[in-house]
Write a protein that holds these residues in place. Sequence first.
Motif, PDB file in Angstrom:
ATOM      1  N   UNK A  88     120.083  46.447 -21.733  1.00 30.62           N
ATOM      2  CA  UNK A  88     120.590  45.643 -20.622  1.00 30.62           C
ATOM      3  C   UNK A  88     121.446  44.504 -21.160  1.00 30.62           C
ATOM      4  N   UNK A  89     122.436  44.124 -20.348  1.00 31.29           N
ATOM      5  CA  UNK A  89     123.329  43.017 -20.684  1.00 31.29           C
ATOM      6  C   UNK A  89     123.078  41.866 -19.723  1.00 31.29           C
ATOM      7  N   UNK A  90     122.928  40.662 -20.290  1.00 28.57           N
ATOM      8  CA  UNK A  90     122.681  39.454 -19.507  1.00 28.57           C
ATOM      9  C   UNK A  90     123.716  38.393 -19.840  1.00 28.57           C
ATOM     10  N   UNK A  91     123.917  37.473 -18.885  1.00 27.36           N
ATOM     11  CA  UNK A  91     124.889  36.381 -19.045  1.00 27.36           C
ATOM     12  C   UNK A  91     124.206  35.048 -18.771  1.00 27.36           C
ATOM     13  N   UNK A  92     124.580  34.036 -19.542  1.00 27.79           N
ATOM     14  CA  UNK A  92     124.059  32.684 -19.344  1.00 27.79           C
ATOM     15  C   UNK A  92     125.057  31.904 -18.491  1.00 27.79           C
ATOM     16  N   UNK A  93     124.671  31.582 -17.271  1.00 25.38           N
ATOM     17  CA  UNK A  93     125.572  30.900 -16.337  1.00 25.38           C
ATOM     18  C   UNK A  93     125.360  29.399 -16.272  1.00 25.38           C
ATOM     19  N   UNK A  94     124.181  28.921 -16.651  1.00 24.83           N
ATOM     20  CA  UNK A  94     123.894  27.490 -16.606  1.00 24.83           C
ATOM     21  C   UNK A  94     123.468  27.018 -17.987  1.00 24.83           C
ATOM     22  N   UNK A  95     123.565  25.726 -18.221  1.00 25.33           N
ATOM     23  CA  UNK A  95     123.239  25.176 -19.543  1.00 25.33           C
ATOM     24  C   UNK A  95     122.327  23.949 -19.411  1.00 25.33           C
ATOM     25  N   UNK A  96     121.281  24.091 -18.608  1.00 26.62           N
ATOM     26  CA  UNK A  96     120.324  22.998 -18.455  1.00 26.62           C
ATOM     27  C   UNK A  96     119.555  22.803 -19.768  1.00 26.62           C
ATOM     28  N   UNK A 130     121.541  39.211 -14.793  1.00 27.99           N
ATOM     29  CA  UNK A 130     121.673  40.591 -15.245  1.00 27.99           C
ATOM     30  C   UNK A 130     123.061  41.101 -14.867  1.00 27.99           C
ATOM     31  N   UNK A 131     123.760  41.693 -15.868  1.00 26.55           N
ATOM     32  CA  UNK A 131     125.159  42.062 -15.681  1.00 26.55           C
ATOM     33  C   UNK A 131     125.379  43.574 -15.696  1.00 26.55           C
ATOM     34  N   UNK A 132     124.712  44.279 -16.615  1.00 26.06           N
ATOM     35  CA  UNK A 132     125.018  45.689 -16.798  1.00 26.06           C
ATOM     36  C   UNK A 132     123.834  46.376 -17.479  1.00 26.06           C
ATOM     37  N   UNK A 133     123.842  47.708 -17.411  1.00 26.45           N
ATOM     38  CA  UNK A 133     122.774  48.517 -18.008  1.00 26.45           C
ATOM     39  C   UNK A 133     123.372  49.801 -18.552  1.00 26.45           C
ATOM     40  N   UNK A 134     122.812  50.280 -19.667  1.00 24.67           N
ATOM     41  CA  UNK A 134     123.201  51.572 -20.223  1.00 24.67           C
ATOM     42  C   UNK A 134     121.928  52.338 -20.542  1.00 24.67           C
ATOM     43  N   UNK A 135     121.840  53.576 -20.061  1.00 27.40           N
ATOM     44  CA  UNK A 135     120.619  54.364 -20.234  1.00 27.40           C
ATOM     45  C   UNK A 135     120.371  54.760 -21.686  1.00 27.40           C
ATOM     46  N   UNK A 136     121.444  55.016 -22.429  1.00 31.11           N
ATOM     47  CA  UNK A 136     121.247  55.517 -23.793  1.00 31.11           C
ATOM     48  C   UNK A 136     122.365  55.026 -24.698  1.00 31.11           C
ATOM     49  N   UNK A 137     122.023  54.070 -25.566  1.00 31.68           N
ATOM     50  CA  UNK A 137     122.974  53.601 -26.568  1.00 31.68           C
ATOM     51  C   UNK A 137     122.608  54.125 -27.951  1.00 31.68           C
ATOM     52  N   UNK A 138     121.489  54.843 -28.038  1.00 32.65           N
ATOM     53  CA  UNK A 138     121.118  55.493 -29.289  1.00 32.65           C
ATOM     54  C   UNK A 138     119.952  54.882 -30.024  1.00 32.65           C
ATOM     55  N   UNK A 139     119.540  53.675 -29.644  1.00 35.35           N
ATOM     56  CA  UNK A 139     118.427  53.037 -30.351  1.00 35.35           C
ATOM     57  C   UNK A 139     118.404  51.551 -30.067  1.00 35.35           C
ATOM     58  N   UNK A 140     117.843  50.801 -30.991  1.00 32.84           N
ATOM     59  CA  UNK A 140     117.744  49.349 -30.838  1.00 32.84           C
ATOM     60  C   UNK A 140     119.078  48.686 -31.136  1.00 32.84           C
ATOM     61  N   UNK A 141     119.509  47.804 -30.261  1.00 30.12           N
ATOM     62  CA  UNK A 141     120.689  46.986 -30.515  1.00 30.12           C
ATOM     63  C   UNK A 141     120.266  45.780 -31.355  1.00 30.12           C
ATOM     64  N   UNK A 142     120.921  45.599 -32.504  1.00 26.86           N
ATOM     65  CA  UNK A 142     120.528  44.513 -33.405  1.00 26.86           C
ATOM     66  C   UNK A 142     121.607  43.454 -33.590  1.00 26.86           C
ATOM     67  N   UNK A 143     122.816  43.662 -33.061  1.00 26.36           N
ATOM     68  CA  UNK A 143     123.871  42.655 -33.177  1.00 26.36           C
ATOM     69  C   UNK A 143     125.054  43.068 -32.328  1.00 26.36           C
ATOM     70  N   UNK A 144     125.915  42.093 -32.010  1.00 22.22           N
ATOM     71  CA  UNK A 144     127.135  42.382 -31.254  1.00 22.22           C
ATOM     72  C   UNK A 144     128.134  41.265 -31.486  1.00 22.22           C
ATOM     73  N   UNK A 145     129.424  41.602 -31.358  1.00 25.69           N
ATOM     74  CA  UNK A 145     130.473  40.592 -31.486  1.00 25.69           C
ATOM     75  C   UNK A 145     131.723  41.091 -30.789  1.00 25.69           C
ATOM     76  N   UNK A 146     132.475  40.160 -30.199  1.00 21.38           N
ATOM     77  CA  UNK A 146     133.719  40.477 -29.511  1.00 21.38           C
ATOM     78  C   UNK A 146     134.874  40.387 -30.498  1.00 21.38           C
ATOM     79  N   UNK A 147     135.829  41.315 -30.404  1.00 24.48           N
ATOM     80  CA  UNK A 147     136.963  41.332 -31.323  1.00 24.48           C
ATOM     81  C   UNK A 147     137.826  40.089 -31.134  1.00 24.48           C
ATOM     82  N   UNK A 148     138.592  39.699 -32.169  1.00 17.28           N
ATOM     83  CA  UNK A 148     139.415  38.491 -32.067  1.00 17.28           C
ATOM     84  C   UNK A 148     140.414  38.523 -30.919  1.00 17.28           C
ATOM     85  N   UNK A 149     140.911  39.708 -30.567  1.00 15.58           N
ATOM     86  CA  UNK A 149     141.860  39.805 -29.463  1.00 15.58           C
ATOM     87  C   UNK A 149     141.177  39.980 -28.110  1.00 15.58           C
TER      88      UNK A 149
END
Length: 306
Positions: free
Chosen positions: A198-206, A215-234
């Motif tokens: 599942x993908x979540x977003x932080x909208x407030x900064x209290x 909650x933003x999005x869901x994927x049934x099968x990504x293949x296993x445990x997600x351990x990191x992510x990063x957005x490309x420079x562009x």
Amino acid sequence: MVGWMLAVAVAAEPPLVEVAVVDHAPIAENSGIVQSRRWPGTYWVHNDSGSAASVFALDAAGEVVVPPFLRDRFTVGPEASRRDPPLWPGLELAGASNIDWEDIAVDDEHLYIGEVGNNGNARRDLGVYVLREPNPAAVDRARPLAFWPVAYPEQQAFPPDDVWRYDCEAMFVFGGRLYFLSKHRPAGQMGTPRADVDLYRLDTTHTDRVNVLAHVDHLDDIGGWVTAADLSPDGRRLAVLVYAPDTAVVLFEVPAVGDALLSGPSRRIPLDLQQVKQAEGITWVDATTVRISNEQRQLFDLSVGD
């Protein structure tokens, strides 16, 4: 004809190159990595749970950065070389603690450290440390600006009785906001991965009350445990690192509108688990290359193309 097709397939296999082994004892369980935007060619890394509340800067070759004015007071190297002066302990985050740091993210001004590890799904003190990104060549400690407490909107029990969905090892910045990818397992089965995410977003900064993630999005099968992510420079692609059973880097195309980042076209680049081992960090080196770190202190570069 078959032989030609096989040759093409082998040639198209993206190269995974080991660029360094970070042989510095205090970096014991490298759990997150991100390239600085303020100081290009500088990579911030941090340890997993139970370590000191500090981050380490590496240069592009994987060498530990120590401020010049401290080089005669500290050394860099393995535990066996411990002597006077002592080993460099990293850049200290004053007033912070590392219960279970799992990822690090960056924007043009800040570092974000995710105190979001929650293997047993029972924590009620998750959150993010925020600090103005320090100059790693000039500073040996920094004070976080804030700690933003976070919680999942669906979680009512600590831990839940069914699926444990409220662990996280992947955090990134998109559109000026922090996003989190969850890590799932059947209830009580610590070592058993589920392939949904599942993908979540932080909208407030209290800082004085809990920020409930959206909650933003869901994927049934990504293949296993997600351990990191990063957005490309562009800003065009999201790189997601998946560890076991189907170890890979998954590249998602960022949609033109909205932030359903798991629902668009994607491309999977398989990784050899025996080579990358316990891979837990990913960041972009440039527009066509990602850098992967593991808990064994190795750094790999992977060409992912345009």
